[in-house]
Motif scaffolding. Structure first.
Motif, mmCIF file in Angstrom:
data_model
loop_
_atom_site.group_PDB
_atom_site.id
_atom_site.type_symbol
_atom_site.label_atom_id
_atom_site.label_comp_id
_atom_site.label_asym_id
_atom_site.label_seq_id
_atom_site.Cartn_x
_atom_site.Cartn_y
_atom_site.Cartn_z
ATOM 1 N N GLU A 604 0.813 -1.203 0.000
ATOM 2 C CA GLU A 604 0.000 0.000 0.000
ATOM 3 C C GLU A 604 0.852 1.261 0.000
ATOM 4 O OE1 GLU A 604 -3.023 -0.032 3.021
ATOM 5 O OE2 GLU A 604 -3.168 -2.211 2.926
ATOM 6 N N GLY A 605 2.167 1.124 0.181
ATOM 7 C CA GLY A 605 3.026 2.295 0.148
ATOM 8 C C GLY A 605 2.982 2.999 -1.187
ATOM 9 N N ALA A 606 2.864 2.239 -2.279
ATOM 10 C CA ALA A 606 2.782 2.846 -3.607
ATOM 11 C C ALA A 606 1.525 3.687 -3.745
ATOM 12 C CB ALA A 606 2.827 1.751 -4.676
ATOM 13 N N SER A 607 0.406 3.185 -3.233
ATOM 14 C CA SER A 607 -0.846 3.945 -3.297
ATOM 15 C C SER A 607 -0.747 5.224 -2.474
ATOM 16 C CB SER A 607 -2.008 3.082 -2.800
ATOM 17 O OG SER A 607 -2.151 1.917 -3.581
ATOM 18 N N LEU A 608 -0.132 5.132 -1.299
ATOM 19 C CA LEU A 608 0.034 6.323 -0.459
ATOM 20 C C LEU A 608 0.874 7.374 -1.164
ATOM 21 C CD1 LEU A 608 -0.125 7.830 2.276
ATOM 22 C CD2 LEU A 608 1.906 6.546 2.972
ATOM 23 N N LEU A 609 1.947 6.961 -1.809
ATOM 24 C CA LEU A 609 2.828 7.914 -2.485
ATOM 25 C C LEU A 609 2.124 8.578 -3.664
ATOM 26 C CD1 LEU A 609 6.140 5.850 -2.384
ATOM 27 C CD2 LEU A 609 5.626 7.907 -1.081
ATOM 28 N N HIS A 610 1.299 7.819 -4.391
ATOM 29 C CA HIS A 610 0.567 8.414 -5.505
ATOM 30 C C HIS A 610 -0.509 9.382 -5.017
ATOM 31 C CE1 HIS A 610 2.389 5.192 -7.999
ATOM 32 N NE2 HIS A 610 2.177 6.044 -8.992
ATOM 33 N N ASP A 611 -1.046 9.138 -3.837
ATOM 34 C CA ASP A 611 -2.058 10.042 -3.291
ATOM 35 C C ASP A 611 -1.432 11.332 -2.763
ATOM 36 O OD1 ASP A 611 -4.066 8.275 -3.907
ATOM 37 O OD2 ASP A 611 -4.068 7.323 -1.936
ATOM 38 N N VAL A 612 -0.345 11.201 -2.033
ATOM 39 C CA VAL A 612 0.275 12.366 -1.401
ATOM 40 C C VAL A 612 1.152 13.142 -2.383
ATOM 41 C CG1 VAL A 612 1.796 13.105 0.480
ATOM 42 C CG2 VAL A 612 0.191 11.233 0.843
ATOM 43 N N MET A 613 1.867 12.406 -3.263
ATOM 44 C CA MET A 613 2.801 13.013 -4.222
ATOM 45 C C MET A 613 3.814 13.908 -3.511
ATOM 46 S SD MET A 613 0.203 13.938 -7.357
ATOM 47 C CE MET A 613 1.556 14.467 -8.389
ATOM 48 N N PRO A 614 4.649 13.320 -2.665
ATOM 49 C CA PRO A 614 5.576 14.136 -1.873
ATOM 50 C C PRO A 614 6.757 14.626 -2.700
ATOM 51 C CG PRO A 614 5.959 11.823 -1.438
ATOM 52 C CD PRO A 614 4.786 11.883 -2.382
ATOM 53 N N ASP A 615 7.324 15.740 -2.266
ATOM 54 C CA ASP A 615 8.585 16.241 -2.818
ATOM 55 C C ASP A 615 9.760 15.866 -1.928
ATOM 56 O OD1 ASP A 615 7.331 17.839 -5.006
ATOM 57 O OD2 ASP A 615 6.444 18.885 -3.298
ATOM 58 N N TYR A 616 9.479 15.740 -0.640
ATOM 59 C CA TYR A 616 10.486 15.302 0.322
ATOM 60 C C TYR A 616 9.875 14.180 1.166
ATOM 61 C CZ TYR A 616 12.776 19.772 -0.742
ATOM 62 O OH TYR A 616 13.367 20.832 -1.374
ATOM 63 N N VAL A 617 10.680 13.173 1.452
ATOM 64 C CA VAL A 617 10.250 12.073 2.307
ATOM 65 C C VAL A 617 11.272 11.933 3.427
ATOM 66 C CG1 VAL A 617 9.718 9.625 2.478
ATOM 67 C CG2 VAL A 617 9.101 10.873 0.408
ATOM 68 N N ILE A 618 10.787 11.968 4.658
ATOM 69 C CA ILE A 618 11.650 11.791 5.826
ATOM 70 C C ILE A 618 11.297 10.460 6.460
ATOM 71 C CG2 ILE A 618 12.361 12.731 8.052
ATOM 72 C CD1 ILE A 618 11.493 15.478 7.092
ATOM 73 N N LEU A 619 12.229 9.519 6.389
ATOM 74 C CA LEU A 619 12.024 8.198 6.988
ATOM 75 C C LEU A 619 12.489 8.262 8.435
ATOM 76 C CD1 LEU A 619 13.212 5.895 4.060
ATOM 77 C CD2 LEU A 619 10.877 6.439 4.731
ATOM 78 N N TYR A 620 11.566 8.627 9.315
ATOM 79 C CA TYR A 620 11.899 8.706 10.733
ATOM 80 C C TYR A 620 12.234 7.321 11.281
ATOM 81 C CZ TYR A 620 11.389 10.027 15.651
ATOM 82 O OH TYR A 620 11.608 10.251 16.992
ATOM 83 N N ASP A 621 11.533 6.292 10.783
ATOM 84 C CA ASP A 621 11.826 4.894 11.107
ATOM 85 C C ASP A 621 12.049 4.133 9.802
ATOM 86 O OD1 ASP A 621 11.575 4.835 14.019
ATOM 87 O OD2 ASP A 621 9.477 5.316 13.655
#
Length: 972
Positions: A604-621
């Motif tokens: 489901e990560g792919a669906s989330l990324l297509h919905d949000v369309m981020p420019d920056y991603v911070i992987l806190y974990d």
């Protein structure tokens, strides 16, 4: 295996799936799996859900999909409805994600898969749905019941798509379904395509891949690791800009981690000493393995076979290792207050336990508790002087901040500075922050909204209130110094928080109703001026969006005035998608979306990324699957004006770092092992012929159903006109549909038994007219005895069947022992499982207890019990227990030929009347049977004279009964 001859694909005017949504390696995997059935193993995060969605769209589309290709290959093809395809192994969340993904592809509603659950109606409703064709996401339990009851015929099913194929074993329900499906339908006319994203599971054990392929009835193995050539070519084209930030632990956190390592070493050393008969492997018992999620399971699995021989202290060591592994993760995940509360709760529970944890008494535990307290506060004692010989101690508040919080704030400030350089040149950025769970999400939201001081003070005050409430009972009225200081600190912090809240409310009251502050009025004018030049929305929409943005800006401005360190506006939305997606086209400020990895299952990560369309991603974990999803998203969605930038936050030299690297190494090693195994493995032997049941049916000249109107497949009628051979094996079993969640029905089918799935009110398995079985696993046995459910079940079986039986089925991987011999005594104990079973058998003398080491042993027990008995009457077994009316209880049973008088007498007993008889004064189990032989009813007993009652019940009991029946109801 002779696979189905697949029609060649043609060039289509309109593609089934929009271009750009499937990467090249998934298209290749689709072609491999479509041309020839097999098991496809993919690395995590590469998009197995997208591949499954492609298959669902392909088989569901009548005009441009699978059916159109069949018609092109064979012009005589007359089918107009979509083929019936079953999807097995899907979770509820995965089904929802699959539907959402297909909808984003523009799939029409009528082509979407149908999700079948228990709430979709009965078998008639499902039969109607099956007749329409299409793709169905269905549970294994529902499908196996529908196959056995002929709600759906194997000939109607075109094929099956199996997800999470690594979980399919020879005894699983999915393998049961495939075995029936491929045996009753010609193998070349059906397909089975399996997908999994867990290569580590297939690389474990002895020949796990071969067993899985055999259970799936496929021969081909397709492997798509991250280092696959097609995957590398696809993902290395648009690589995102990755920046790894290794944050060191604070000095106190490092000391706590070292103390945890020492505690693990102590537990491992003690475990080896207390269990010398277990052959330990030094590679398994290492500190590095302790921080992984499978370490405690590995230890427990090693001890399971000798569990009954272990002392309670040794068993506690296994639990202690699980606790220590959790503490490794909690140290870097929790704030200092929550971590200190957690370890204190562990200490409290251990102190009240019968077998306390040994590691809590070690110096390492003392260091851990001391350093954890120092992260919260320290007690400073003043130096004594001549004027002040006894100086008053002071409490210094520390409240150590999580190092990752500071790093996250620095990254956000860096992003804002970077975006300020391009102000007016591009849209405001969207920042996606991914953390471990919902709790961490809430903590980060509060931290970014209110700042570190308010967050930690609020949690510190709540801890003080709870801790001080527990310390109110003092000895001899003397208050310890530390307790006094904590009580004073509670008042100080509470007053500070109260004043802070009053200041916020006062500032709100000073503002006039509907008044707009100056800084917001300026933003409104700028927003409206920018909106006039674009055709994004109407004037009313622009005003509404600006007002909503003002509300957010007002909250942020309030916090900016209180904290000089936080000088940017941000919006931290919650988990609701509607809130996350809110963004106007002319807002200048960055948008921050905080999501938890626990809410993103499967792919489901792919669906989330297509919905949000981020420019920056911070992987806190860290999460391997989501990192792969980011790679796929970056490759499939190249940006013109900017490049996707990823910040990867990880603690240096910590448990988090070890877990992440070990997961990567484990997956890579699993794929290497699978590649080597594929090169030398022989093709699995598949069941291309009919099953044992069908072969025997043809041999006896009958393939009709034995009962239920011929609705039971894989069965034959042995009741021929020439008589029944007494040496024939009895094979019919009525099985409750709820039992199909377990592996036992599949094993019974493999052993030649014929199953009738029905809803039984009494029992789980009915073998004959006299045998009724209630099956219990060990965990279910404990729960049933504790709740009293087993007593009710035993009572019902004893009422309707001559030989009721309780089947206690053990796990074959564990020891065949119900209770440790050291825990057994001579007396009846309320907490002893053996004592409860003894009491159960005393109450129900007819109840038999069957002990089974494994489901395969249960099969042999059933075969023995069915010898020399008639086959089960399924219709009667279903009706038993449904209507416990008074008339049914009083109805006499028919005497069968060969039954003796004692059995007939026991069958005719009215249970309700007998229970009432035993409650009469003077009646006990010794004289009750004689009374029941002499009297036909309680009415006849009440009319007897004193002499008659003394004769049948005894002098004392007869006098009590005579006085009881003639006692005046009204008080004199």
């Amino acid at each position: 295996m002779a696979d189905a001859k697949k029609p060649k694909a043609k060039k289509q005017k309109k593609p089934l799936i929009p271009d750009g949504l499937l990467p090249a390696y998934l298209a290749s995997a689709f072609g491999d799996l479509y041309e020839e059935d097999g098991l496809l193993v993919m690395a995590r995060g590469l998009g197995w859900l997208n591949l499954l969605a492609a298959f669902c769209r392909f088989y569901g589309d009548v005009q441009d999909g699978y059916l159109s290709l069949l018609k092109e290959e064979n012009p005589n093809e007359k089918r107009t409805k979509p083929p019936l395809v079953m999807v097995l192994g899907m979770k509820d969340t995965e089904c929802a994600a699959l539907i959402s993904l297909l909808e984003t592809w523009g799939t029409p509603h009528e082509l979407l898969p149908t999700i079948l659950t228990n709430e979709m109606g009965g078998s008639d409703d499902r039969r109607e749905l099956y007749s329409r064709g299409g793709v169905f996401c269905i549970t294994s339990r529902i499908l196996i019941v529908d196959l056995l009851t002929k709600t759906v015929s194997p000939d109607e099913i075109e094929g099956m798509l199996v997800t999470h194929a690594d979980q399919v074993t020879n005894d699983s329900t999915s393998a049961f379904i495939i075995r029936i499906y491929t045996s009753l339908k010609q193998r070349e006319k059906c397909f089975v395509k399996a997908i999994t994203g867990r290569p580590e599971s297939l690389a474990m054990g002895f020949n796990k891949v071969d067993k899985t392929l055999k259970a799936l009835q496929v021969r081909n193995l397709y492997l798509y690791p991250r280092f696959h050539e097609l995957v590398k070519q696809e993902l290395e084209v648009g690589q995102p800009d990755l920046e790894e930030l290794h944050q060191p632990l604070s000095p106190l956190m490092s000391e706590i981690q070292l103390a945890l390592v020492s505690a693990v070493q102590i537990c491992l050393r003690e475990l080896k000493r207390s269990a010398p008969f277990v052959e330990w492997q030094n590679s398994e018992l290492s500190i590095e393995n302790c921080v992984t999620t499978s370490f405690d399971r590995t230890i427990t699995k090693q001890l399971e076979k000798d569990w009954h021989r272990l002392k309670p202290g040794t068993k506690q060591l296994s639990q202690d290792l699980r606790t220590l592994r959790t503490l490794f993760q909690s140290l870097i995940q929790y704030d200092c207050i929550k971590f200190y509360s957690f370890i204190n709760s562990i200490k409290t529970m251990s102190a009240s336990s019968r077998y306390p944890s040994m590691w809590l008494l070690t110096p390492a535990a003392e260091v851990m508790f001391t350093k954890s307290k120092e992260r919260l506060y320290t007690i400073q004692k003043g130096k004594p002087t001549a004027k002040v010989p006894n100086p008053v101690s002071r409490l210094r508040r520390v409240l150590e901040e999580n190092p990752k919080w500071m790093l996250l704030k620095k990254i956000l400030l860096e992003i804002k500075e970077e975006e300020a350089k391009h102000k007016g040149e591009r849209f405001a950025p969207t920042i996606l922050v991914m953390c471990k769970d919902a709790q961490t999400t809430q903590t980060l939201k509060t931290y970014l909204y209110e700042g570190k001081d308010h967050l930690m003070l609020d949690r510190w005050h709540r801890w003080l209130v709870t801790n001080n409430d527990r310390s109110k009972n003092f000895v001899n009225g003397k208050i310890p110094e530390e307790t006094r200081l904590l009580a004073e600190e509670e008042g100080t912090v509470g007053l500070k928080l109260k004043r802070s809240g009053e200041d916020r409310r006062a500032n709100a009251k000073k503002r006039q109703l509907n008044a707009v502050p100056a800084f917001l009025r300026k933003k409104r004018r700028v927003a409206l001026e920018k909106g006039r030049n674009g055709a994004f929305s109407s004037t009313e929409d622009r005003e509404r969006e600006a007002v909503l943005e003002e509300a957010l800006e007002e909250v942020e401005h309030e916090y900016e005035s209180k904290s000089a360190a936080s000088k940017r506006d941000l919006v931290a939305e919650g988990n609701q998608l509607e809130e996350e997606m809110y963004q106007t086209s002319f807002i200048e400020e960055p948008r921050i979306v905080i999501k938890s990895l626990s809410s993103v299952e499967a792919d489901e990560g792919a669906s989330l990324l297509h919905d949000v369309m981020p420019d920056y991603v911070i992987l806190y974990d860290s999460d391997v699957a989501f990192i792969r999803s980011l790679e796929v998203y970056s490759a499939m969605n190249p940006m013109e004006d900017r490049k996707l930038k990823i910040y990867f936050l990880i603690f240096r030299a910590s448990a988090e770092d070890k877990v992440f690297r070990k997961n990567l190494a484990r997956e890579q090693k699993a794929f290497i092992d699978l590649i080597e195994h594929k090169q030398k493995m022989p093709p699995p032997v598949l069941n291309t012929e009919a099953t044992q049941e069908c072969r025997e049916a043809i041999l006896h000249g009958s393939i009709g159903g034995t009962y239920a109107g011929g609705s039971l497949p894989l069965a034959f009628d042995t009741r021929r006109a020439k008589g029944i051979n007494k040496n024939d094996i009895r094979r019919d079993i009525a099985v409750d549909v709820r039992e199909f969640r377990s592996a036992l029905p599949s094993i019974l089918h493999q052993g030649g038994m014929r199953l009738a799935p029905v809803t039984l009110t009494v029992g789980d398995f009915v073998l004959s007219s006299v045998h009724c079985i209630e099956r219990k696993s060990i965990s279910d046995l404990y729960g049933s005895l504790a709740s009293g459910r087993l007593y009710t079940q035993a009572e019902a079986m004893s009422k309707y069947y001559k030989v009721p039986a309780l089947l206690i089925e053990f796990d074959p991987s564990k020891s065949f022992c119900l209770q440790n011999s050291n825990d057994m005594g001579l007396d009846i104990k309320m907490d002893s499982i053996c004592s409860k079973l003894v009491i159960l058998t005393l109450h129900f003398p007819k109840l038999r207890i069957l002990w089974s080491k494994s489901p395969h042993e249960t099969l042999e027990l059933f075969k023995i019990l069915k010898q020399n008995h008639d086959e089960v009457d399924v219709d009667k077994a279903v009706e038993i227990g449904r209507s416990d009316s008074v008339e049914a209880l009083l109805a006499p049973s028919e005497k069968k030929e060969g039954d003796d008088d004692e059995e007939e007498e026991e069958d005719q007993i009215n249970e309700a009347a007998r229970d009432m008889l035993l409650r009469l004064p003077g009646v006990n189990v010794n004289n009750a049977r004689k009374i029941m032989r002499e009297c036909e009813s309680l009415a006849e007993l009440s009319r007897m004279s004193r002499q008659e009652l003394r004769k049948i019940a005894g002098p004392l009991a007869g006098q009590k009964l005579f006085s009881f029946f003639r006692q005046n109801l009204k008080s004199t």
